[in-house]
Design an enzyme around this catalytic site. Structure first.
Site, PDB file in Angstrom:
ATOM      1  N   MET A 171      10.474  24.626   2.611  1.00 18.81           N
ATOM      2  CA  MET A 171       9.708  23.590   1.619  1.00 18.81           C
ATOM      3  C   MET A 171      10.654  22.784   0.664  1.00 18.81           C
ATOM      4  O   MET A 171      10.331  21.835   0.316  1.00 18.81           O
ATOM      5  CB  MET A 171       8.793  24.276   0.927  1.00 18.81           C
ATOM      6  CG  MET A 171       7.700  23.438   0.173  1.00 18.81           C
ATOM      7  SD  MET A 171       6.321  24.628  -0.567  1.00 18.81           S
ATOM      8  CE  MET A 171       5.455  23.308  -1.658  1.00 18.81           C
ATOM      9  N   ARG A 190      -9.601  -1.623  14.005  1.00 16.32           N
ATOM     10  CA  ARG A 190      -9.950  -0.557  12.843  1.00 16.32           C
ATOM     11  C   ARG A 190     -11.255  -0.900  12.153  1.00 16.32           C
ATOM     12  O   ARG A 190     -12.129  -0.278  11.749  1.00 16.32           O
ATOM     13  CB  ARG A 190      -8.835  -0.690  11.987  1.00 16.32           C
ATOM     14  CG  ARG A 190      -8.633   0.517  10.928  1.00 16.32           C
ATOM     15  CD  ARG A 190      -7.418   0.871  10.785  1.00 16.32           C
ATOM     16  NE  ARG A 190      -6.597  -0.265   9.845  1.00 16.32           N
ATOM     17  CZ  ARG A 190      -5.489  -0.168   9.444  1.00 16.32           C
ATOM     18  NH1 ARG A 190      -4.681   0.528   9.496  1.00 16.32           N
ATOM     19  NH2 ARG A 190      -4.807  -1.566   8.751  1.00 16.32           N
ATOM     20  N   LYS A 209       0.815  -1.319   0.105  1.00 16.90           N
ATOM     21  CA  LYS A 209       0.113  -0.072  -0.008  1.00 16.90           C
ATOM     22  C   LYS A 209       0.989   1.367   0.133  1.00 16.90           C
ATOM     23  O   LYS A 209       2.006   1.146   0.304  1.00 16.90           O
ATOM     24  CB  LYS A 209      -0.803   0.148   1.208  1.00 16.90           C
ATOM     25  CG  LYS A 209      -0.309   0.263   2.542  1.00 16.90           C
ATOM     26  CD  LYS A 209      -1.237  -0.072   3.521  1.00 16.90           C
ATOM     27  CE  LYS A 209      -0.591   0.176   4.955  1.00 16.90           C
ATOM     28  NZ  LYS A 209      -1.634   0.231   6.203  1.00 16.90           N
ATOM     29  N   TYR A 269      13.405  31.824   6.451  1.00 11.86           N
ATOM     30  CA  TYR A 269      12.391  32.559   6.811  1.00 11.86           C
ATOM     31  C   TYR A 269      12.248  32.750   8.269  1.00 11.86           C
ATOM     32  O   TYR A 269      12.480  32.235   9.103  1.00 11.86           O
ATOM     33  CB  TYR A 269      10.990  31.756   6.618  1.00 11.86           C
ATOM     34  CG  TYR A 269      10.649  31.124   5.175  1.00 11.86           C
ATOM     35  CD1 TYR A 269      10.316  32.329   4.409  1.00 11.86           C
ATOM     36  CD2 TYR A 269      11.235  30.001   4.564  1.00 11.86           C
ATOM     37  CE1 TYR A 269      10.217  32.190   2.973  1.00 11.86           C
ATOM     38  CE2 TYR A 269      10.918  29.895   3.167  1.00 11.86           C
ATOM     39  CZ  TYR A 269      10.426  30.752   2.657  1.00 11.86           C
ATOM     40  OH  TYR A 269      10.163  30.509   1.230  1.00 11.86           O
TER      41      TYR A 269
END
Ligand SMILES: Cc1ncc(COP(=O)(O)O)c(C=O)c1O
Length: 362
Positions: free
Chosen positions: A301, A122, A30, A255
């Site tokens: 980022m 779950r 997955k 920043y």
């Protein structure tokens, strides 16, 4: 650019083979195969002798089917697109009594694995009596109206919590339930419960047909006290330096002036950031340049600021993960679960390089 994800395919296959211990395995692929790349991983697992796969995504299941016409592909999430399931011969989870009665007709001919909720809770049946009810109800239907009760399964949510007692509890609950279900005389082709941590602790449990492994196949230890040599990481994450700069003492950068050197300092501006999947907690620890460790001082980022020295040149590579910077080491340092670090990687922004790929391309 945003960094390069390098995977040594020969090592990946070797790691996968070693982590199965020779048992039959359903490979959990997955989330883009823990971000190693779904197609890359499935092809390598097939070569490692693994022919069963589990995912939560119908799209991923379809991709696997195109690659592996004979594979057992198990959808772990409750599924409602029965047409796709039937036409692709997917196996699906049977998550509750309510689901069974609601979709009993649609399930005709479909291979289902009855799921036990257990302590993890779950999804899944509450207890053995619900499962037995379904098995008996299905058996009472005309053969051409029955679902194929192919499997029974659960998920252990506590196997990697070595300092908690819950794993012993959930394992006992499951084994007790399993013996009640098996007492119906029903034969299941797939009985699977164990993730990487459970397998490392117990080996394959009696009466089980398959392991259902994720992280060990990808070369991370499910818990820290296991020998690293048994789980070889085939993945390296590196990035290039876009600029080397000399900052004078107190000259801020980043920043909000997030980095402010105490003395005159050389910094490397590195071409990778949280947008590429570097967790902020990972950036609290060093990276590796030319085999030496350097501290990461700011994370943006698309960039990182690393404090370096004049040994470092523009041509040098900055390593974030590799054989000397194992994912599972950072897990032990509190950066986040192995799968959390892998899952964060931005497969779209990272360049992919596969080493030792011996496949022949037409
Ligand atoms: C249902 C299920 N089975 C198996 C696995 C594999 O677990 P691991 O990666 O710890 O081996 C996972 C992973 O999250 C899972 O959700």
């Amino acid at each position: 650019m945003g960094g390069t994800l390098i995977i040594d395919r020969a090592q990946f296959i070797q790691t996968a083979k070693a982590s199965t211990g020779g048992e039959d395995v359903i490979a959990v692929v997955k989330n883009n195969a823990y971000n190693h790349g779904l197609e890359f991983s499935v092809s390598a697992f097939l070569e490692a002798g693994i022919h069963s796969f589990a995912t939560t995504s119908m799209d991923e299941a379809r991709t696997i089917r195109e690659m592996a016409p004979d594979a057992m592909i198990f959808l772990m999430n409750p599924t409602y697109d029965f047409e796709s399931v039937r036409s692709n011969d997917f196996h699906i989870t049977l998550p509750s009594l309510e689901y069974y009665y609601k979709y009993r007709e649609e399930l005709t001919g479909i291979s289902v694995h009855l799921e036990y909720a257990g302590l993890f809770n779950r999804s899944g049946f509450e207890d053995a009596s619900e499962m037995v009810e379904v098995i008996n109800d299905n058996c009472a239907l005309p053969p051409y109206n029955r679902a194929d009760m192919a499997g029974v399964w659960t998920h252990f949510g506590y196997a990697d919590e070595l300092d908690m007692e819950e794993y012993e509890v959930e394992r006992k609950m499951w084994l007790d339930l399993l013996s009640e279900v098996m007492a119906t005389g029903r034969h299941f082709k797939y009985i699977h419960a164990q993730n990487s941590a459970s397998f490392a602790r117990d080996g394959l449990l009696g009466g089980h047909t398959h392991l259902r492994l994720g992280i060990a196949l990808y070369g991370s230890r499910p818990y820290a006290s296991l020998p690293a040599s048994d789980y070889v990481q085939s993945m390296t994450l590196k990035a290039s330096i876009v600029q080397l700069r000399n900052l004078s003492a107190s000259q801020k950068c980043g920043y909000g002036g997030s980095y402010c050197p105490e003395r005159d300092t050389m910094i490397a501006v590195v071409d990778i950031g949280y947008g590429d999947g570097i967790l902020r907690k990972r950036a609290a620890f060093d990276c590796l340049i030319n085999g030496r460790r350097y501290p990461i001082k700011a994370l943006m980022m698309s960039h990182m600021i690393v404090e370096v020295d004049d040994e470092v040149t523009m041509e040098d590579e900055v390593i974030l993960y590799g054989s000397d910077l194992r994912i599972d080491k950072f897990t032990a340092l509190g950066v986040g679960a192995n799968s959390e670090q892998l899952g964060a990687l931005n497969y779209n922004s990272l360049k992919k390089v596969i080493l030792n790929d011996t496949r022949i391309y037409q």
